[in-house]
Design an enzyme around this catalytic site. Sequence first.
Site, PDB file in Angstrom:
ATOM      1  N   TYR A  64       0.842  -1.191   0.000  1.00 57.05           N
ATOM      2  CA  TYR A  64       0.000   0.000   0.000  1.00 57.05           C
ATOM      3  C   TYR A  64       0.885   1.252   0.000  1.00 57.05           C
ATOM      4  CZ  TYR A  64      -3.897  -3.066   1.410  1.00 57.05           C
ATOM      5  OH  TYR A  64      -4.849  -4.050   1.485  1.00 57.05           O
ATOM      6  N   LEU A 214     -17.953  -2.035   3.380  1.00 59.52           N
ATOM      7  CA  LEU A 214     -18.825  -0.928   2.972  1.00 59.52           C
ATOM      8  C   LEU A 214     -18.821  -0.747   1.454  1.00 59.52           C
ATOM      9  CD1 LEU A 214     -18.015   1.685   5.787  1.00 59.52           C
ATOM     10  CD2 LEU A 214     -19.823  -0.057   5.711  1.00 59.52           C
TER      11      LEU A 214
END
Length: 349
Positions: A64, A214
């Site tokens: 990341y 989500l």
Amino acid sequence: MTRTLGRSGIAVSALGMGCWAIGGPWAEGDQPLGWGAVDDEESVRAIRRALDLGVTLFDTADTYGAGHGERVLGRALAGRRDEAVIATKWGYTFDEATRQATGEDASPAYLRRAVVASLRRLGTDRIDLYQLHLADLPVPRAEALVGTLEDLVAEGLVRAYGWSTDRIDRAEAFGQAAPGATAVQHALSVLRDAPDLLAVCDKYDLASVNRGPLGMGLLTGKYTAASTLPRDDVRGLAPGWLEWFRGGRPAPEWLRRVAAVRDALTADGRTLAQGALGWIWARSGRTVPIPGCRTVAQVEENAAALERGPLAPDQFAEVERQLAALRSAALRDADHPRFPSPAAPATHP
């Protein structure tokens, strides 16, 4: 509200914080893999606020931001390391200087180099949960890593390990063959159930760490059919494996599903995001959702879901009823969600 991280016995908050977005920009060629520009100082504040609100699990990966995400997390946890459970991943290679993804390496030798590099970037002496990031690695090659992983556990550099994969056979292989395996990280949300993977977790006493809880933002209620994501955001120039967005816009079939469950998820006064997290907790006692956060405000909204806990049985049943009705009515091709193809991408966050 807490959960046990599988057979490791490690206690974690029932809610984690996903740290993909705070890694900032990185790419594979011209394909962005980050979520656009990020404010590192706000990221640090968000992580510390999460700790203050009882969130203890922080999930990142060495790739990341091409290492930057681990550095930010390490800086945020300085002085508070013992309050946190750090989960990171290895398997993809990258160039920190150019912030480019460069491929993958599943060798035991690279595993050992990767864990040392992650410990240095995180500023810590141990990783609590170390996860294989190569979702589609053939089982024999993954099993060849178990000996090295067990050595790392014996040396105290890693407390427990797992595999980030949506492949049932891969999850089951680690459950069977890897003594220190304690978790499977996989996609799970009210929009996309994973009953077979949850069954594997039950069978082998593994935690279910849930990425995409989500829907990469769809279940926050922030996005509509008119929303357009910037091209420096992985969702704005979505690769083939990213199912929630197409052409920089939310995929309409997923927006229909969000609309179908919105009222049921918010019936008891929760926000849409809090209801989606409550559905995951009601789905299984092994689940630990890790919604991504970039701001203090996002952390505060998600952490407030801990106070409400799982959806009540009747509320959960109503959500399932709405989804069942929608699925049975989805007869046209346009109504069928596009799932990622079986082929493994060159790089997969």
